[in-house]
Every structure is written in C-alpha cells, then in structure tokens.
Design a protein around this motif. Structure first.
Motif, PDB file in Angstrom:
ATOM      1  N   ASP A  12       0.803  -1.221   0.000  1.00 15.51           N
ATOM      2  CA  ASP A  12       0.000   0.000   0.000  1.00 15.51           C
ATOM      3  C   ASP A  12       0.834   1.268   0.000  1.00 15.51           C
ATOM      4  O   ASP A  12       0.411   2.282  -0.544  1.00 15.51           O
ATOM      5  CB  ASP A  12      -0.958   0.004   1.188  1.00 15.51           C
ATOM      6  CG  ASP A  12      -2.177   0.881   0.935  1.00 15.51           C
ATOM      7  OD1 ASP A  12      -2.358   1.322  -0.214  1.00 15.51           O
ATOM      8  OD2 ASP A  12      -2.944   1.123   1.880  1.00 15.51           O
ATOM      9  N   SER A  16       0.032   3.732  -2.957  1.00 15.28           N
ATOM     10  CA  SER A  16      -0.525   5.055  -2.690  1.00 15.28           C
ATOM     11  C   SER A  16       0.344   6.196  -3.202  1.00 15.28           C
ATOM     12  O   SER A  16      -0.169   7.269  -3.500  1.00 15.28           O
ATOM     13  CB  SER A  16      -0.742   5.231  -1.177  1.00 15.28           C
ATOM     14  OG  SER A  16      -1.705   4.323  -0.704  1.00 15.28           O
ATOM     15  N   GLY A 177      -8.415   7.886   5.289  1.00 15.93           N
ATOM     16  CA  GLY A 177      -7.830   8.662   6.379  1.00 15.93           C
ATOM     17  C   GLY A 177      -8.817   9.579   7.064  1.00 15.93           C
ATOM     18  O   GLY A 177      -8.493  10.713   7.420  1.00 15.93           O
ATOM     19  N   HIS A 204      -4.546   6.120   6.340  1.00 17.38           N
ATOM     20  CA  HIS A 204      -3.724   6.947   5.444  1.00 17.38           C
ATOM     21  C   HIS A 204      -3.710   8.361   6.018  1.00 17.38           C
ATOM     22  O   HIS A 204      -4.701   8.810   6.603  1.00 17.38           O
ATOM     23  CB  HIS A 204      -4.315   6.967   4.033  1.00 17.38           C
ATOM     24  CG  HIS A 204      -4.329   5.626   3.357  1.00 17.38           C
ATOM     25  ND1 HIS A 204      -3.578   5.348   2.244  1.00 17.38           N
ATOM     26  CD2 HIS A 204      -5.013   4.490   3.642  1.00 17.38           C
ATOM     27  CE1 HIS A 204      -3.793   4.089   1.861  1.00 17.38           C
ATOM     28  NE2 HIS A 204      -4.674   3.547   2.699  1.00 17.38           N
ATOM     29  N   ASN A 205      -2.621   9.079   5.810  1.00 12.42           N
ATOM     30  CA  ASN A 205      -2.508  10.418   6.376  1.00 12.42           C
ATOM     31  C   ASN A 205      -3.009  11.505   5.426  1.00 12.42           C
ATOM     32  O   ASN A 205      -2.634  12.669   5.538  1.00 12.42           O
ATOM     33  CB  ASN A 205      -1.063  10.720   6.790  1.00 12.42           C
ATOM     34  CG  ASN A 205      -1.004  11.839   7.823  1.00 12.42           C
ATOM     35  OD1 ASN A 205      -1.774  11.864   8.772  1.00 12.42           O
ATOM     36  ND2 ASN A 205      -0.095  12.786   7.619  1.00 12.42           N
ATOM     37  N   THR A 206      -3.877  11.141   4.513  1.00 13.56           N
ATOM     38  CA  THR A 206      -4.368  12.062   3.490  1.00 13.56           C
ATOM     39  C   THR A 206      -4.923  13.349   4.095  1.00 13.56           C
ATOM     40  O   THR A 206      -4.639  14.450   3.629  1.00 13.56           O
ATOM     41  CB  THR A 206      -5.459  11.368   2.646  1.00 13.56           C
ATOM     42  OG1 THR A 206      -5.047  10.038   2.346  1.00 13.56           O
ATOM     43  CG2 THR A 206      -5.707  12.119   1.355  1.00 13.56           C
ATOM     44  N   SER A 233       5.911   7.127   3.028  1.00 10.64           N
ATOM     45  CA  SER A 233       4.910   7.263   4.077  1.00 10.64           C
ATOM     46  C   SER A 233       4.253   8.628   4.024  1.00 10.64           C
ATOM     47  O   SER A 233       4.681   9.523   3.304  1.00 10.64           O
ATOM     48  CB  SER A 233       5.560   7.073   5.451  1.00 10.64           C
ATOM     49  OG  SER A 233       6.403   8.169   5.763  1.00 10.64           O
ATOM     50  N   THR A 236      -0.809  10.426   1.066  1.00  6.35           N
ATOM     51  CA  THR A 236      -1.841   9.435   0.786  1.00  6.35           C
ATOM     52  C   THR A 236      -1.438   8.034   1.233  1.00  6.35           C
ATOM     53  O   THR A 236      -2.178   7.074   1.023  1.00  6.35           O
ATOM     54  CB  THR A 236      -2.172   9.418  -0.716  1.00  6.35           C
ATOM     55  OG1 THR A 236      -0.956   9.302  -1.464  1.00  6.35           O
ATOM     56  CG2 THR A 236      -2.878  10.693  -1.127  1.00  6.35           C
ATOM     57  N   SER A 237      -0.279   7.889   1.849  1.00  4.47           N
ATOM     58  CA  SER A 237       0.178   6.599   2.372  1.00  4.47           C
ATOM     59  C   SER A 237      -0.055   6.529   3.890  1.00  4.47           C
ATOM     60  O   SER A 237      -0.767   7.355   4.468  1.00  4.47           O
ATOM     61  CB  SER A 237       1.652   6.396   2.029  1.00  4.47           C
ATOM     62  OG  SER A 237       2.140   5.161   2.521  1.00  4.47           O
ATOM     63  N   GLN A 238       0.554   5.524   4.511  1.00  6.35           N
ATOM     64  CA  GLN A 238       0.386   5.302   5.957  1.00  6.35           C
ATOM     65  C   GLN A 238       1.327   6.192   6.778  1.00  6.35           C
ATOM     66  O   GLN A 238       2.295   6.726   6.251  1.00  6.35           O
ATOM     67  CB  GLN A 238       0.682   3.828   6.305  1.00  6.35           C
ATOM     68  CG  GLN A 238      -0.457   2.871   6.019  1.00  6.35           C
ATOM     69  CD  GLN A 238      -0.638   2.666   4.523  1.00  6.35           C
ATOM     70  OE1 GLN A 238       0.264   2.252   3.812  1.00  6.35           O
ATOM     71  NE2 GLN A 238      -1.830   2.964   4.037  1.00  6.35           N
ATOM     72  N   GLY A 296      -6.390   6.961  -0.747  1.00 13.26           N
ATOM     73  CA  GLY A 296      -5.072   7.389  -1.215  1.00 13.26           C
ATOM     74  C   GLY A 296      -4.661   6.824  -2.551  1.00 13.26           C
ATOM     75  O   GLY A 296      -4.202   7.546  -3.440  1.00 13.26           O
TER      76      GLY A 296
END
Length: 440
Positions: A12, A16, A177, A204-206, A233, A236-238, A296
């Motif tokens: 992912d 992402s 997210g 996700h940290n979007t 990271s 749009t990723s973790q 993401g």
C-alpha cells in the motif's frame, strides 16, 4: 503491552505514492534487511499490485510472491483480498475464490486481510472459510467511512457479526484517512470490549489525522498498526514506521522494531524513490478528502489518468462531484471497487456535462445489487431511469454465479501453464492473456 507493526511499503505504501509501479528488481535487494527489522508482518501482495505487475511491469504476480517468500524467513507475509471480488472489480464464483486462496497460501501468504467494499458480511464469509481451510490467518475487516448512516455503533455491530464467521483478527481499514483521533480511540475501546481477538488499524494520512489517530489507538489498546517506511509514508500513504516506533518507545508501551535497521531500510527507499519520480504522488495533507472521501491509492491514479487524457483541469470539479454520486448510491464506503465505480461515474458526469448521461456496466451492476447491500437505499430514480427494478437482486451476489475455473482452464490451456495462470486470466482476461503469451 507490545504494539506490533505491519510494514506496507511493498504494497500500500508504493500503491498510494507511486501508483503501484515498484519493480521486483528494486524489492529483492532490501528483503533480507526488512526481514531483520522485527516487523509482525509485511504487506506484500494483493490490492492493485496483482493487476499492475502484469499490466505495467511485465512481471508475474505469483512469481513476485514466491521470490519474496524465498527471501523472507522470519516475518509473516500478508495480502489484501477484496472478499468475493478477490483482486478484481466484480464478484467471482466460490470455486474461483477457493482456488485463489489455496494458491495464495501455497505460494507464501500467511495472513489474508479480507474486506468488502459495502461491509456486507455475506461477501466475506466464504473467503474467511477458505482462508482458514488452507491454514492461513483470516483477518476480517470493517471499512471505515463517514456518512449520515454510519456511526461507531454500526461499525461495532458489523465487527461483532464478522467475528461470528471465525476470523482470527480484525482490521479497521480507514482507506481515506477519515478516522479522527477521538473517534479512533473510542472505536478501538469499543471493539476491544466486544471482541476477544487482536485488533489492527490501517489508515492513510491524506487528511492529516493518521499519526494522531494511531497514537490514540495505541492508548486505547490497539494490537497492531500499519505503517510505511519514511520515504513512502504519509500523504496518501500510511504513517511513518520510524516515527511511530519512536513514539511507542517514548510511552508506557513496547515495540520490537530495531531502529538502526529501520534507518538502513529508509536510506535504501529514499534513494530508490528518485527512480520513480514520474509517478510520485503528493505527500501534502489534502483536507478535501474529509468531504470527497477518495482513498489514497485512487487519488494518485485519478491524477495520472486525467493527465494522460489532458483533462487534469477537471480534477477539482470531479472531486466535488464524487460526494453527490456517492449519496445517490446509498453512501457506500469509497474503497475498491466502489471507489472506482463512484469515481468513474463522477468523471463521466463532469466530462460529458450531463449527469448520468453515460454509465458504465459496473455502475448498472451496482444498481442491480450485484456488489451487495449498500448502507442505505439507492436513489430510486436512478434504478428507474437506468435499469428496471425487476433486475435488482437481494441475495448474496455470488449465489447467482456458476463455477468457472475448470471450464476456463480447459479453454486456455494453450497459453496457461499453471493453475495460477488460469486465476490471473479469470481476474484480468485481456491483461493476463497478453502477458502470458508475451512471456511464453
């Protein structure tokens, strides 16, 4: 309490942020180092990686899995399965689902994370059954979203219903997210008090929530968190593996990652990222996701597709149209395949200038109930205008499907050399046929 980590960079994280373009030749050199880091699991397969291997990278996804398994001796390998959709965009019959899970486990998968885009438990039951039959861990999933018909109680009830299928663990899958820290804390607390299995969180940290939400989830007793090594990271990723490991270290909780090994892994991927610059998505926080809810992986692909079609100027308009289409469809969570169905329809509405003037077959099948039961009733005008109400089904969609594996295997024996090849073809006929013939 020890907080466990699942590393997502090979699935992912790269899906992402670089549109799933990570090549096996760039994965192999770092596998031994990743295997030494102390992760609970590595998410390495499933999602969009299967399709992308054949479509963009000229790689066999099964061979990729076998190569990773050969190098990774100490860490569990995990995949993402779309329930009855397997890795495709429609429902497949049970014989195909069973054979796919059998082969996934045989080729190296230890944990199968099973989700359904509509949180329809009926679409996950068989996948759970087959996963346990072939000896892998079945992780059930509740897909988190926000809407007038979703609240924490509804998610807990879904989780309890899912637990009755015999899952070994549960994942909160927050693909867009949207889970805020306070709601994350409350949800984990509620799940821990109602279920006696490990709970994992994937976000996700979007929208910028995820780091805070993970910390609150840890405080609430989460067992496992999904993170990505720093160069792939956030955005749009973790959330970042190294950051969260340091956060846990500086708390009353424990974690088992080796920070010096993580530093080496981070250095490798930081250098490697330069090679994939043309696909690189955004690391910025985009609070528009709080409204449009696009996950993401889809954001990066949507931008790429619009760019290729010289329609990038329509991007913001499409983002605004997505919530409208989603409301008409009964507020489905936006995750594959519903995110594609809703996103594609919003794109058609904007580019053609006419709302629902053109609709895809997938959109029609959604209206027919062939993806399952939506959270709320679909706008009846859509059903009236686009299909007939007599076409709508109410049973488990896969119950309407005949077995096809043996028949397909016989039809394509000229270019399919293994059961894995047959499965690739069933999921992605045109892409797989081209790939298999090209790589005879």
């Amino acid at each position: 309490m020890t907080v466990k980590f699942t590393e997502t960079v090979l699935r992912d994280g790269q899906q992402s942020l670089i549109a799933t373009r990570l090549k096996m030749e760039d994965i192999t050199p770092i596998l031994n180092k990743i295997d030494q880091a102390g992760y609970y699991a590595l998410e390495v397969w499933g999602g969009a990686t299967f399709d992308s291997c054949m479509r963009f990278l000229n790689e066999d996804p099964w061979e990729r899995l076998r190569k990773i398994r050969k190098e990774v001796k100490n860490t569990k390998l995990q995949m993402l399965l779309r329930g009855q959709n397997i890795l495709g965009y429609k429902h497949y019959p049970d014989d195909v689902l069973e054979k796919f899970i059998e082969k996934s486990v045989e080729n190296g998968i230890d944990i199968i994370r099973i989700f359904d885009a509509l949180n329809d438990i009926r679409n996950m039951e068989k996948a759970v059954e087959f996963t346990k039959k072939y000896g892998a861990e079945a992780q059930g999933t509740i897909v988190y979203t926000t809407s007038p018909v979703h609240n924490l109680d509804t998610f807990v009830e879904k989780a309890k219903e899912l637990a009755e299928t015999g899952i070994d663990s549960l994942c909160i899958k927050d693909m867009a997210g949207l889970l805020t820290p306070e709601k994350g804390y409350d949800l984990v607390k509620m799940l821990k008090s109602n279920l006696d299995i490990p709970i994992e969180i994937h976000s996700h940290n979007t929208a910028g929530f995820a780091f805070m939400t993970y910390l609150k989830a840890v405080e609430a007793g989460i067992d496992i968190i999904d993170t990505a090594i720093s160069p792939f990271s956030s955005g749009t990723s973790q959330p970042t593996t190294e950051t969260m490991a340091a956060v846990v270290n500086d708390s009353e909780y424990n974690q088992q990652l080796d920070l010096s090994v993580l530093e080496d892994i981070g250095d490798y991927f930081r250098e490697l990222r330069k090679k994939y610059q043309e696909y690189l998505g955004s690391f910025e926080v985009d609070t528009r996701v709080i409204v449009n809810q696009i996950p993401g992986g889809m954001l990066s692909n949507l931008r790429n597709q619009l760019r290729e079609q010289n329609q990038l100027d329509k991007y913001d308009e499409i983002l605004a149209e997505i919530p409208e289409v989603r409301k008409d469809l009964g507020f489905p969570p936006l995750v594959t395949p519903t995110s594609q169905i809703v996103g594609t329809q919003a794109t058609f509405n904007v580019i053609t200038g006419k709302k629902y003037g053109f609709v895809s077959n997938e959109f029609k099948n959604y209206l027919r109930g062939m993806y399952g039961r939506p959270p709320r009733e679909i706008n009846p005008d859509l059903i009236e205008d686009i299909i007939s109400s007599s076409e709508v089904i109410s049973n488990r969609p896969a119950d309407n499907l005949e077995p096809i594996f043996a028949k397909t295997a016989a039809e394509i024996e000229g270019f399919a050399k293994s059961e894995e090849d047959v499965l690739s073809y069933i999921l992605f006929p045109e892409v797989a046929e081209s790939f298999l013939k090209r790589n005879k």
